[in-house]
Design a protein around this motif. Structure first.
Motif, PDB file in Angstrom:
ATOM      1  N   ILE A   1       1.513  15.911  -7.114  1.00 41.57           N
ATOM      2  CA  ILE A   1       0.347  16.234  -6.814  1.00 41.57           C
ATOM      3  C   ILE A   1      -0.068  16.906  -5.673  1.00 41.57           C
ATOM      4  N   PRO A   2      -0.765  18.260  -5.630  1.00 44.84           N
ATOM      5  CA  PRO A   2      -1.217  18.875  -4.521  1.00 44.84           C
ATOM      6  C   PRO A   2      -1.798  17.939  -3.463  1.00 44.84           C
ATOM      7  N   PRO A   3      -1.499  17.678  -2.165  1.00 43.23           N
ATOM      8  CA  PRO A   3      -2.240  16.595  -1.271  1.00 43.23           C
ATOM      9  C   PRO A   3      -3.582  16.686  -1.339  1.00 43.23           C
ATOM     10  N   SER A   4      -4.147  18.056  -0.978  1.00 42.17           N
ATOM     11  CA  SER A   4      -5.690  18.481  -1.104  1.00 42.17           C
ATOM     12  C   SER A   4      -6.345  17.936  -2.452  1.00 42.17           C
ATOM     13  N   PHE A   5      -5.611  18.238  -3.481  1.00 42.98           N
ATOM     14  CA  PHE A   5      -6.286  17.593  -4.691  1.00 42.98           C
ATOM     15  C   PHE A   5      -6.543  16.020  -4.718  1.00 42.98           C
TER      16      PHE A   5
ATOM     17  N   ARG B   1       0.777  -1.084   0.088  1.00 44.85           N
ATOM     18  CA  ARG B   1      -0.003   0.171   0.048  1.00 44.85           C
ATOM     19  C   ARG B   1       0.787   1.429  -0.098  1.00 44.85           C
ATOM     20  N   ALA B   2       0.550   2.436  -0.524  1.00 45.39           N
ATOM     21  CA  ALA B   2       1.172   3.572  -0.616  1.00 45.39           C
ATOM     22  C   ALA B   2       0.436   4.476   0.296  1.00 45.39           C
ATOM     23  N   ALA B   3       1.331   5.343   0.958  1.00 53.41           N
ATOM     24  CA  ALA B   3       0.426   6.493   1.557  1.00 53.41           C
ATOM     25  C   ALA B   3       0.340   7.597   0.565  1.00 53.41           C
ATOM     26  N   THR B   4      -0.754   8.368   0.897  1.00 57.55           N
ATOM     27  CA  THR B   4      -1.202   9.255  -0.178  1.00 57.55           C
ATOM     28  C   THR B   4      -0.192  10.483  -0.273  1.00 57.55           C
ATOM     29  N   SER B   5       0.499  10.640   1.037  1.00 67.18           N
ATOM     30  CA  SER B   5       1.460  11.630   1.192  1.00 67.18           C
ATOM     31  C   SER B   5       2.680  11.184   0.162  1.00 67.18           C
ATOM     32  N   GLN B   6       2.811   9.890   0.136  1.00 66.65           N
ATOM     33  CA  GLN B   6       4.128   9.601  -1.037  1.00 66.65           C
ATOM     34  C   GLN B   6       3.650   9.733  -2.165  1.00 66.65           C
ATOM     35  N   ILE B   7       2.500   9.342  -2.651  1.00 64.56           N
ATOM     36  CA  ILE B   7       2.017   9.408  -4.079  1.00 64.56           C
ATOM     37  C   ILE B   7       2.141  10.876  -4.143  1.00 64.56           C
ATOM     38  N   ALA B   8       1.483  11.850  -3.331  1.00 64.14           N
ATOM     39  CA  ALA B   8       1.448  13.234  -3.768  1.00 64.14           C
ATOM     40  C   ALA B   8       2.830  13.700  -4.021  1.00 64.14           C
TER      41      ALA B   8
END
Length: 142
Positions: free
Chosen positions: A37-41, A25-32
């Motif tokens: 990619i802006p984290p909120s987006f 699994r990937a953390a969204t913060s890592q993907i961002a």
């Protein structure tokens, strides 16, 4: 025609997940961070991809995001349409009445044919194929 920035970001997020081991699994913060990619987006995009059944999300210390299906089963078209809805090059492609010329419009056939070709290309390109092409030596020399 231009896909939205949101659809582009969604494609990048799926691309990122495709590179992981299927059990990871990937953390969204890592993907961002890695996909710029802006984290909120990204939070909104992740939600839409989850609703579309393309990814799984889980919260908590061991949470994260993972693909819901294998890269061989996810097409570029599915991701774009999960975010932007159905592709339409011109409103007349789905509703000839939108044009004052209707079915007799000289451009309608061109728009419909081009749209069909684009949809077919995106519908038949899986992330597995995309990853394979992206990593081939010929792709990196272009």
């Amino acid at each position: 025609m231009q896909i939205t920035r949101q659809a582009d970001y969604a494609l990048r997020a799926i691309y990122h997940l495709t590179k992981l081991d299927p059990t990871q699994r990937a953390a969204t913060s890592q993907i961002a961070e890695e996909q710029r990619i802006p984290p909120s987006f990204l939070a909104k995009i992740i939600s839409q991809l989850s609703i579309a059944g393309l990814i799984h999300t889980s919260r908590g210390a061991r949470g994260g995001v993972s693909l819901a299906r294998s890269p061989e089963e996810i097409t570029i078209l599915e991701v774009v349409e999960a975010i932007d809805g159905p592709i339409a090059l011109n409103e007349c492609t789905s509703s000839p009445d939108a044009c004052p010329f209707g079915e007799n419009c000289p451009l309608r056939k061109l728009w419909c044919g081009t749209q069909t070709e684009l949809i077919e290309k995106l519908a038949t390109t899986t992330f597995a194929q995309f990853m394979s092409e992206a990593s081939s030596p010929a792709a990196s020399s272009n």
